[in-house]
Design an enzyme around this catalytic site. Structure first.
Site, PDB file in Angstrom:
ATOM      1  N   CYS A  42       0.850  -1.196   0.000  1.00  0.00           N
ATOM      2  CA  CYS A  42       0.000   0.000   0.000  1.00  0.00           C
ATOM      3  C   CYS A  42       0.887   1.249   0.000  1.00  0.00           C
ATOM      4  O   CYS A  42       2.000   1.243   0.537  1.00  0.00           O
ATOM      5  CB  CYS A  42      -0.909   0.005   1.222  1.00  0.00           C
ATOM      6  N   ASP A  44       0.473   3.773   1.718  1.00  0.00           N
ATOM      7  CA  ASP A  44       0.455   4.357   3.066  1.00  0.00           C
ATOM      8  C   ASP A  44       1.881   4.604   3.578  1.00  0.00           C
ATOM      9  O   ASP A  44       2.729   3.708   3.544  1.00  0.00           O
ATOM     10  CB  ASP A  44      -0.293   3.405   4.009  1.00  0.00           C
ATOM     11  N   ARG A  46       3.050   4.732   6.388  1.00  0.00           N
ATOM     12  CA  ARG A  46       3.457   4.008   7.591  1.00  0.00           C
ATOM     13  C   ARG A  46       3.885   2.567   7.308  1.00  0.00           C
ATOM     14  O   ARG A  46       4.210   1.825   8.226  1.00  0.00           O
ATOM     15  CB  ARG A  46       2.300   4.006   8.604  1.00  0.00           C
ATOM     16  N   HIS A  98      -2.262  -3.899   5.053  1.00  0.00           N
ATOM     17  CA  HIS A  98      -2.065  -3.507   6.454  1.00  0.00           C
ATOM     18  C   HIS A  98      -3.398  -3.159   7.091  1.00  0.00           C
ATOM     19  O   HIS A  98      -4.302  -2.632   6.422  1.00  0.00           O
ATOM     20  CB  HIS A  98      -1.097  -2.315   6.554  1.00  0.00           C
ATOM     21  N   CYS A 101      -6.163   0.315   7.060  1.00  0.00           N
ATOM     22  CA  CYS A 101      -5.863   0.867   5.731  1.00  0.00           C
ATOM     23  C   CYS A 101      -6.941   1.880   5.339  1.00  0.00           C
ATOM     24  O   CYS A 101      -8.131   1.562   5.288  1.00  0.00           O
ATOM     25  CB  CYS A 101      -5.800  -0.264   4.704  1.00  0.00           C
TER      26      CYS A 101
END
Ligand SMILES: [Zn+2]
Length: 214
Positions: A42, A44, A46, A98, A101
């Site tokens: 992803c 993202d 993080r 994750h 999400c």
């Protein structure tokens, strides 16, 4: 100092540090790459692939998008897959989703007219929800429902990989790669294995390419 200015300074410090530790570090890496793994994760911020598995530059070929999807009309993802499999000959392809999400959370909500393009991308996740709506809606909390759709989405993307001509041809001719579905926990930093499809795993006949299966 702006974030980008700090990044440029950090880059200089990092390059100096690496060279001090290993004088031929960049020369060695500049020659070629032979990563053993393709990572589909992803976007993202993080969930940075290399950091969460403690990998070094050169170890992972990375593709990231919203909700770690492999869509069979997406030339970006497919070209990364083809290059990783046919040229780099990666031994493993990992789809890593994750929990928490934002893409999956958004897919469980009504669509926003402000985000027409994002909606189109998340439509595929909505389709996965529709296939498993009874199971997901039986869960008690929103976090549980999002978490389960995160997992189901990862599993679906692994099957999407197995449905491509790229993977089926490679399984028939190269006996690799193995496909993995993982999910990363933002709260504990740990990865959970959800699914693993070794070369030659059963693919529903309607997704088989006759050219590679006979
Ligand atoms: Zn995400």
């Amino acid at each position: 100092m702006e974030a980008f200015e700090r990044m440029l300074l950090e880059n200089k410090a990092w390059a100096t540090e690496q060279t001090l530790k290993e004088p031929d570090y960049f020369e060695r890496l500049a020659v070629d790459q032979s990563p053993a793994v393709l990572w589909i994760g992803c976007s993202d911020s993080r969930v940075p692939a290399e950091i969460i598995v403690h990998a070094q530059p050169g170890e992972i070929f990375v593709h990231r998008n919203i909700a770690n999807q492999l869509i069979t009309t997406d030339f970006n993802g497919l070209s990364v897959l083809q290059y990783a499999v046919d040229v780099l000959k990666v031994r493993d392809v990992i789809v890593c989703g994750h929990y928490n999400c934002g893409g999956i959370r958004a897919a469980l909500q009504k669509q926003s007219a402000r985000l027409l393009i994002v909606n189109k991308w998340l439509k595929h996740v909505k389709d996965i929800y529709r296939l498993h709506a009874d199971e997901i809606e039986a869960l008690g909390t929103e976090e549980e429902r999002i978490g389960r759709l995160v997992e189901l989405n990862v599993i679906e993307q692994v099957h999407n990989l197995a449905h491509t001509s790229i993977i089926q041809q490679s399984w028939a001719q190269e006996h690799g790669p193995t496909l993995h579905g993982w999910v990363y926990g933002l709260r504990d930093g740990l990865i959970k294995e959800l699914i693993s499809l070794p070369p030659g795993s059963g693919v529903s006949p309607i997704y088989q390419y006759v050219d590679f299966s006979e």
